[in-house]
Design a protein around this motif. Structure first.
Motif, PDB file in Angstrom:
ATOM      1  N   SER A   2       0.844  -1.356   0.015  1.00 58.75           N
ATOM      2  CA  SER A   2      -0.231   0.098  -0.057  1.00 58.75           C
ATOM      3  C   SER A   2       0.985   1.228  -0.001  1.00 58.75           C
ATOM      4  O   SER A   2       1.969   1.036   0.403  1.00 58.75           O
ATOM      5  N   LEU A 292       4.941   0.324  -5.249  1.00 59.32           N
ATOM      6  CA  LEU A 292       3.978   1.385  -6.150  1.00 59.32           C
ATOM      7  C   LEU A 292       4.598   3.047  -6.218  1.00 59.32           C
ATOM      8  O   LEU A 292       4.274   3.767  -6.954  1.00 59.32           O
ATOM      9  N   SER A 293       5.526   3.472  -5.155  1.00 54.98           N
ATOM     10  CA  SER A 293       6.093   4.547  -4.915  1.00 54.98           C
ATOM     11  C   SER A 293       6.745   4.848  -6.311  1.00 54.98           C
ATOM     12  O   SER A 293       6.994   6.242  -6.430  1.00 54.98           O
ATOM     13  N   ALA A 296       2.980   5.173  -8.955  1.00 52.47           N
ATOM     14  CA  ALA A 296       1.478   5.452  -8.574  1.00 52.47           C
ATOM     15  C   ALA A 296       1.344   6.976  -8.724  1.00 52.47           C
ATOM     16  O   ALA A 296       0.003   7.349  -9.030  1.00 52.47           O
ATOM     17  N   ARG A 297       2.218   7.970  -8.281  1.00 50.17           N
ATOM     18  CA  ARG A 297       1.936   9.149  -8.149  1.00 50.17           C
ATOM     19  C   ARG A 297       1.481   9.877  -9.485  1.00 50.17           C
ATOM     20  O   ARG A 297       0.722  10.850  -9.736  1.00 50.17           O
ATOM     21  N   ASP A 300      -2.515   9.695  -9.690  1.00 47.64           N
ATOM     22  CA  ASP A 300      -3.328  10.138  -8.702  1.00 47.64           C
ATOM     23  C   ASP A 300      -4.452  10.826  -9.049  1.00 47.64           C
ATOM     24  O   ASP A 300      -5.425  11.010  -8.111  1.00 47.64           O
ATOM     25  N   ASP A 308     -11.830   4.846  -8.269  1.00 51.66           N
ATOM     26  CA  ASP A 308     -10.674   5.485  -7.427  1.00 51.66           C
ATOM     27  C   ASP A 308      -9.557   4.745  -7.852  1.00 51.66           C
ATOM     28  O   ASP A 308      -9.334   3.639  -7.129  1.00 51.66           O
ATOM     29  N   PRO A 310      -6.158   5.324  -7.523  1.00 51.49           N
ATOM     30  CA  PRO A 310      -5.226   5.116  -6.458  1.00 51.49           C
ATOM     31  C   PRO A 310      -5.484   4.202  -5.460  1.00 51.49           C
ATOM     32  O   PRO A 310      -4.683   3.492  -4.808  1.00 51.49           O
ATOM     33  N   LEU A 313      -4.993   0.617  -6.980  1.00 51.87           N
ATOM     34  CA  LEU A 313      -3.332   0.463  -7.047  1.00 51.87           C
ATOM     35  C   LEU A 313      -2.893  -0.177  -5.433  1.00 51.87           C
ATOM     36  O   LEU A 313      -2.124  -0.901  -5.361  1.00 51.87           O
ATOM     37  N   ALA A 314      -3.367   0.720  -4.883  1.00 51.70           N
ATOM     38  CA  ALA A 314      -2.954   0.516  -3.216  1.00 51.70           C
ATOM     39  C   ALA A 314      -3.365  -0.855  -2.696  1.00 51.70           C
ATOM     40  O   ALA A 314      -2.621  -1.074  -1.710  1.00 51.70           O
TER      41      ALA A 314
END
Length: 466
Positions: A2, A292-293, A296-297, A300, A308, A310, A313-314
């Motif tokens: 996450s 994801l970091s 993923a941004r 957003d 949703d 994001p 993905l989380a």
């Protein structure tokens, strides 16, 4: 995983791909680890979708074959793929029916494109819901791969699928046969004689590399894909393939399992970003686990009243990075008694959901030609003449965004912002664009429904020409 939390290691990532949450998943396929002599057999290099479906086809028409696969064991690795109705029809004709495919995924009801503003650009039903005689299936690639492997072992015997052995080269013999150079995991090299060699060994094909030693390097068009699965509520029809965003910044979503008692299904997602410069795509490899970091941004803003992204993905256990790559079309797929099929012949961008489908069709067309010409170099030559040029053009069409080209048209005409899509691209123009792609890819509905299957039921290669 996450937020920006990284994967906890390769074992956890592999566990996700194997999808051990479902007891109904089959175990890894055991197969022969010997090196059988196969002087009279067609040698297939590669035990992926192309190689295994070709093996089933050759068995169906009475041509003996053996498959050499470099992996030490087969396990249900991968995420989602789509099988178009023309491939589903051929699978049915080779004895892989709807009941089998229902165990690996589910029928797709709809294909839809949605703009970055969340508004629909185009939608159409798919498979039987669109009047085809066959479904389109969204499947877990690994489960489907194992299904084909089980069918090969059941029908051809364990010795027909040799694991831990890679075809690393070939030698054409004076008598017209072929010798495959086979390398084991421990580096041991052996030679196997056969009647033909079919390179089904993927985008990094050793058979292709020998056939075309001066081929250009792998082509990258600037797009990186991040892939994964997450549990979620299916949107729209409950079994919709959705392309959302622009041709340079988009996500593809579709379920690959039926909903459970809580209404949750495995949602396959592919997040894509095109870069102009400055991205080292060669570090990506295939299915490189990433946190994801890392990406993923970039997504957003994909939040709507119906999705949703994001949050979806989380909820993923792990993400995998792949460059969107292909190869330049070849002038020929054949070198005497050697031919290429699948990604070895025509690796293409996955923009049209057509890679696995075309791999299956390749083998069926080759089988149909063998009914007339036998398992001979003449059959390979005819196969090459029929498919090499048109499929090369299809690969180039996919490089141009394939059916996602509608997203590019929207961007070009209105910058992606619209109230009524008909004011940007009229409905008839959108429909004609999609029909042109379906015709090029061989699954236009009326044409497919009207034509017979590629291989007649019960047809066998005559002994005198085999």
């Amino acid at each position: 995983m996450s937020g920006g939390t990284a994967c906890t290691g390769a074992r956890r990532c592999l566990a996700l791909l194997i999808d051990s949450r479902r007891a109904r998943l089959a175990p890894a396929i055991p197969a022969s680890r010997g090196v059988p002599m196969s002087n009279d057999k067609v040698i297939i290099a590669g035990g992926g979708i192309a190689g295994l479906s070709l093996a089933l086809t050759l068995h169906q028409i009475g041509v003996p074959c053996v498959v050499y696969e470099s992996a030490a064991e087969l396990a249900p690795l991968g995420v989602g793929i789509n099988l178009q109705p023309n491939a589903v029809r051929e699978l049915e004709d080779m004895g892989v029916g709807e009941a089998d495919l229902d165990e690996t995924g589910l029928p797709a009801r709809e294909w839809a494109l949605v703009g970055l503003n969340g508004k629909e650009i185009y939608a159409e039903p798919r498979g039987k819901f669109a009047g085809y005689r066959w479904h389109q299936y969204a499947v877990h690639r690994g489960k489907f791969h194992l299904l084909l492997a089980r069918k090969v072992v059941e029908r051809l015997g364990q010795d027909a699928l040799v694991l831990g052995r890679k075809v690393t080269g070939y030698r054409k013999e004076a008598d017209g046969g072929i010798t495959a150079i086979v390398t084991a995991l421990d580096g041991t090299v052996s030679e196997v004689r056969g009647s033909l060699l079919i390179g089904a060994d993927g985008i990094h094909s050793a058979v292709r590399a020998q056939m075309h030693p001066d081929q250009p390097p792998i082509h990258w068009g600037g797009t990186i894909m991040w892939r994964g699965t997450a549990r979620g509520v299916p949107i729209r029809t409950g079994s919709s393939f959705i392309g959302l965003g622009t041709d340079r910044h988009r996500v593809v979503l579709y379920p690959i399992s039926a909903p459970d008692a809580d209404g949750l299904a495995d949602i396959n997602w592919i997040a894509e970003q095109t870069f102009d410069t400055g991205h080292d795509w060669q570090k990506s490899g295939w299915f490189r686990p990433v946190p994801l970091s890392e990406f993923a941004r970039e997504f957003d803003g994909f939040v709507y009243d119906w999705l949703d992204l994001p949050a979806l993905l989380a909820g993923s256990e792990c993400a995998y990075e792949n460059p969107m790559i292909d190869r330049e079309p070849l002038p020929t797929w054949v070198d005497g008694p050697v031919a290429l099929i699948g990604d070895a012949a025509h690796a293409m961008y996955p923009t049209g959901s057509n890679g696995a489908t075309q791999a299956i069709i390749d083998g069926r067309v080759l089988g149909r030609i063998m009914l007339d010409k036998g398992a001979t170099p003449a059959a390979l030559k005819a196969y090459d003449e029929e498919l090499c040029g048109p499929v090369g053009q299809l690969a180039l069409r996919n490089r141009g965004a394939g059916p996602f080209g509608l997203l590019r048209m929207v961007d070009d005409r209105c910058g992606g912002q619209f109230d009524n899509i008909d004011d940007v691209i009229p409905a008839e123009e959108r429909a004609q664009f999609m029909l042109a792609y379906q015709q090029a890819a061989g699954f236009a509905r009326d044409e497919l429904n009207a034509r017979p299957g590629i291989i007649p039921a019960g047809a066998q290669v005559a002994r005198e020409v085999a």
